[in-house]
Write a protein that holds these residues in place. Sequence first.
Motif, PDB file in Angstrom:
ATOM      1  N   VAL A 218       0.850  -1.187   0.000  1.00 13.65           N
ATOM      2  CA  VAL A 218       0.000   0.000   0.000  1.00 13.65           C
ATOM      3  C   VAL A 218       0.886   1.238   0.000  1.00 13.65           C
ATOM      4  CG1 VAL A 218      -1.708   1.352   1.302  1.00 13.65           C
ATOM      5  CG2 VAL A 218      -1.895  -1.144   1.218  1.00 13.65           C
ATOM      6  N   ILE A 219       0.531   2.198  -0.846  1.00 14.96           N
ATOM      7  CA  ILE A 219       1.199   3.502  -0.860  1.00 14.96           C
ATOM      8  C   ILE A 219       0.133   4.566  -0.644  1.00 14.96           C
ATOM      9  CG2 ILE A 219       2.524   5.175  -2.203  1.00 14.96           C
ATOM     10  CD1 ILE A 219       3.706   2.816  -3.767  1.00 14.96           C
ATOM     11  N   TRP A 228       3.244   8.187 -11.367  1.00 18.55           N
ATOM     12  CA  TRP A 228       3.675   7.071 -12.199  1.00 18.55           C
ATOM     13  C   TRP A 228       4.939   6.416 -11.651  1.00 18.55           C
ATOM     14  CZ3 TRP A 228       2.566  12.033 -13.750  1.00 18.55           C
ATOM     15  CH2 TRP A 228       3.632  12.930 -13.788  1.00 18.55           C
ATOM     16  N   THR A 229       5.826   7.231 -11.054  1.00 13.67           N
ATOM     17  CA  THR A 229       7.060   6.680 -10.488  1.00 13.67           C
ATOM     18  C   THR A 229       6.754   5.771  -9.309  1.00 13.67           C
ATOM     19  OG1 THR A 229       8.354   8.601 -11.169  1.00 13.67           O
ATOM     20  CG2 THR A 229       9.254   7.255  -9.392  1.00 13.67           C
ATOM     21  N   TYR A 230       5.849   6.198  -8.454  1.00 18.54           N
ATOM     22  CA  TYR A 230       5.573   5.439  -7.245  1.00 18.54           C
ATOM     23  C   TYR A 230       4.643   4.261  -7.501  1.00 18.54           C
ATOM     24  CZ  TYR A 230       8.308   8.780  -4.765  1.00 18.54           C
ATOM     25  OH  TYR A 230       9.384   9.522  -4.347  1.00 18.54           O
ATOM     26  N   ARG A 231       3.835   4.355  -8.533  1.00 15.71           N
ATOM     27  CA  ARG A 231       2.985   3.204  -8.862  1.00 15.71           C
ATOM     28  C   ARG A 231       3.832   1.985  -9.207  1.00 15.71           C
ATOM     29  NH1 ARG A 231      -0.915   2.090 -14.020  1.00 15.71           N
ATOM     30  NH2 ARG A 231      -2.247   0.537 -13.037  1.00 15.71           N
ATOM     31  N   MET A 240      -2.513   1.832  -4.386  1.00 16.06           N
ATOM     32  CA  MET A 240      -1.986   3.174  -4.153  1.00 16.06           C
ATOM     33  C   MET A 240      -3.154   4.142  -4.067  1.00 16.06           C
ATOM     34  SD  MET A 240       0.805   5.294  -6.391  1.00 16.06           S
ATOM     35  CE  MET A 240       0.864   7.087  -6.419  1.00 16.06           C
ATOM     36  N   VAL A 241      -3.193   4.933  -2.999  1.00 20.14           N
ATOM     37  CA  VAL A 241      -4.229   5.934  -2.801  1.00 20.14           C
ATOM     38  C   VAL A 241      -3.557   7.296  -2.750  1.00 20.14           C
ATOM     39  CG1 VAL A 241      -6.117   6.744  -1.351  1.00 20.14           C
ATOM     40  CG2 VAL A 241      -5.628   4.296  -1.493  1.00 20.14           C
ATOM     41  N   THR A 242      -4.020   8.233  -3.556  1.00 24.82           N
ATOM     42  CA  THR A 242      -3.463   9.579  -3.545  1.00 24.82           C
ATOM     43  C   THR A 242      -4.563  10.577  -3.219  1.00 24.82           C
ATOM     44  OG1 THR A 242      -2.234  11.249  -4.816  1.00 24.82           O
ATOM     45  CG2 THR A 242      -3.776   9.859  -6.048  1.00 24.82           C
ATOM     46  N   ILE A 243      -4.236  11.559  -2.396  1.00 24.39           N
ATOM     47  CA  ILE A 243      -5.204  12.583  -2.021  1.00 24.39           C
ATOM     48  C   ILE A 243      -4.810  13.941  -2.591  1.00 24.39           C
ATOM     49  CG2 ILE A 243      -5.837  11.363   0.081  1.00 24.39           C
ATOM     50  CD1 ILE A 243      -4.188  13.510   1.616  1.00 24.39           C
ATOM     51  N   ALA A 244      -3.818  13.958  -3.486  1.00 23.81           N
ATOM     52  CA  ALA A 244      -3.320  15.223  -4.036  1.00 23.81           C
ATOM     53  C   ALA A 244      -2.932  15.005  -5.488  1.00 23.81           C
ATOM     54  CB  ALA A 244      -2.116  15.723  -3.240  1.00 23.81           C
TER      55      ALA A 244
END
Length: 326
Positions: A218-219, A228-231, A240-244
């Motif tokens: 989980v990220i 894309w780098t962190y995926r 992966m969940v992003t809030i920004a």
Amino acid sequence: MSGNLMKAVLFDRYGAPDVLYIGEVPRPEPAPGTALVRVAAFSVNGGETPWRAGDLRPFSGRKFPKRVGLDFTGEVVALGPPGKHLGVQPVAVGDRVWGVLGRTAGFGSAAEYVRVPIDRLGRVPEQVDLVAAAALPVATTAVTALFEKAALRPGERLLVRGAAGGVGYAAVQLGRARGAEVTAMARAANLEFVRGLGAEHLVDHRTVVPAELGRFDVILDTAGSEPWTYRRLLRPGGRMVTIAFDLARPVVSVGYLAASWVHGRGRVRFFSGNPNRKHLDDLARRVDGGELRPAVHAVFPLAETAAAHRALEAGGVQGKYVVRVD
């Protein structure tokens, strides 16, 4: 000041923190299904600074004055008639409450009073004072991200980007409490702070080589840059969940997130926190249970809200900047 007016933080043009000032606006009256809350404190959130600066003009428009303030703690001073679906009132006059203004309400908690739908209020745990508690309402975003969106399980590897910020500092604590192996990414000066929250592995975001971090189940991304780098760091079945999203390249960033959702079977998810009473009550239980504690970097008086914005934009926050409303 007239009895039907109140102090609020306003701005008449987009710009640096100095555009903020204390003005007078009509004090709201409780409508059906709402409560009038005397605000004790609020925190400064990352989404407010681009709103104030004008980076979100396509959404914020040109009508002024505008308000700031997203979350709040305070005391219920009046109740409107019950809404048609409410039945028994879940809060009473005199209750200590917290909440986050909804997506339709926008900003406006930086004021002496705020009117809030009752189903968007929760009771503040007794052991937390109202000023410190203002560092916690947006932690509901971390709860939703980790447990509803990503379904974090004990033993999984969790990476938190922006681990010292308002959502990140909560995610580190919650991940540790769930039994995950937590890697926290923050600036070097904040690494000892996040270690104290329970992070097992510490990463300086300014010197990191992402490919050398290994793989994660989980990220949680509170930074928004280079998704894309962190995926690529996700294990098979990872989430992966992003809030920004990256304000420097919003079209590219949002386009990538949309494509990832369509073509990546939901492995990258974007959402914006919009907590109701259920989320806030769950937050209170986690505080009562010792999973989560507030972290207040500094407290500012209402008249220095601009200084709080300036401090957040300078970077290096450890937890939250809180503004006290006297």
